[in-house]
Design an enzyme around this catalytic site. Structure first.
Site: not given
Length: 345
Positions: A45, A125, A143
């Site tokens: 990520e 996020y 996102d």
């Protein structure tokens, strides 16, 4: 028809069924749903924040080979971490990942959204993605792909971050939050693409206001981009592409990386004046001009003129040091020149 509250279960079911059939097989998607390896998910990520998935898979495998565990990452010197991150750009991500790994080794992996959010370099996020994928916590991610999918579903041309988060929270399937987050991201990446969306392949087109408008690519309206600042600089190659004088970069963008000695051409001065300043600083002498390369990074477009020279400080093995892409481009000038010279004899 748009995804109002009565339709949410049908939209969720259609999207998850599509994901179960068509979801991408990616190297960090290992382990049972909702109970993935947190270290692998976390690294992926962070890496994918500014890197496309196709390139990201290569970088991810390289990084995991170098640091297969969070303990290995924490124990490594930052120079080795930056070297493994080479090519990914936005190197503050690697520095924060290294700092956070040290904290995790000392305190253990976080077990809550707030715990992940407290780590260096982890924002809302990333924290939402990690806890939904590894702990099964019902946290919706937000996102660029999510923004585009939801803006089109609702026919919203100017979606704000709070608006997107609220719509994502509403739509999230609380029973399968990790899969649902990945489903929305996969849909945005492979079907609901920015310029030419594949609406006939979309599992939720029945509820999509943008599709019904006949102009799905008009949603959302393009973001106003910051102006790109032009920057000129000169660099001095003392050595060759294998051994050269290198200096450590400073600042948030490239801090910790190594690169050719460089001076920015200030406003009102010529490249020759900047080069003279560079030569004096290094105690070197210019022998020729190698060429010019350009590179764009974080709203800066850099034009770098590279010179060759002799003298200066001691040289380093280039292959052992982490270099930004701009410096690799500069060294490629030397490699091409040598190949050209070799080919003429």
């Amino acid at each position: 028809m748009t995804p109002s509250s009565p339709h949410l279960p049908a939209v969720r079911a259609a999207l998850l069924a599509w994901f179960d059939r068509s979801g991408r097989a990616l190297p960090w998607r290992v382990g049972p749903e909702g109970r993935r390896d947190p270290y692998r998910v976390w690294v992926s990520e962070v890496l994918l924040q500014q890197t496309q998935v196709v390139r990201g898979q290569v970088y991810f495998e390289r990084f995991m080979t170098a640091f297969p565990t969070v303990q290995a990452l924490a124990a490594a010197p930052i120079e080795a971490v930056l070297k493994a991150w080479e090519g990914c750009g936005y190197y503050a991500r690697a520095r924060n990942l290294h700092r956070a790994a040290g904290k995790v080794v000392g305190e253990g992996l976080p077990t809550t959204y707030e715990g992940w959010l407290a780590l260096p370099g982890v924002g809302p996020y990333t924290a939402a993605a990690v806890v939904s994928l590894t702990l099964g916590e019902a946290r919706a991610v937000n996102d660029g792909n999510v923004r585009r999918v939801l803006a089109r579903l609702h026919g919203e041309k100017q979606p704000t971050d709070p608006w997107v988060q609220a719509r994502a929270d509403d739509l999230l399937d609380p029973e399968r939050p990790g899969a649902f987050n990945e489903a929305v991201m996969d849909l945005g990446a492979t079907v609901c693409t920015p310029k030419v969306p594949k609406c006939p392949d979309c599992p939720v087109s029945l509820w999509c206001a943008a599709f019904q408008s006949g102009q799905p690519a008009a949603y959302p309206a393009p973001k106003v981009r910051s102006a790109v600042r032009e920057m000129r600089a000169v660099a001095l190659l003392l050595g060759d592409a294998r051994e050269a004088v290198l200096e450590r970069r400073e600042g948030t963008l490239l801090g910790g990386l190594m690169g050719l000695p460089t001076e920015v051409v200030d406003e009102g001065e010529t490249p020759d004046q900047a080069l003279a300043r560079l030569v004096t600083r290094l105690g070197a002498r210019v022998t020729g001009e190698l060429g010019t390369v350009t590179h764009t990074m974080t709203h800066r477009h850099v034009t770098l003129t590279v010179f060759t020279g002799v003298g200066g400080p001691g040289r380093s093995q280039v292959a052992d040091e982490p270099l930004p892409r701009l410096d690799h481009k500069a060294l490629e000038l030397w490699t091409r020149r040598e190949a050209s010279l070799f080919g003429t004899h």
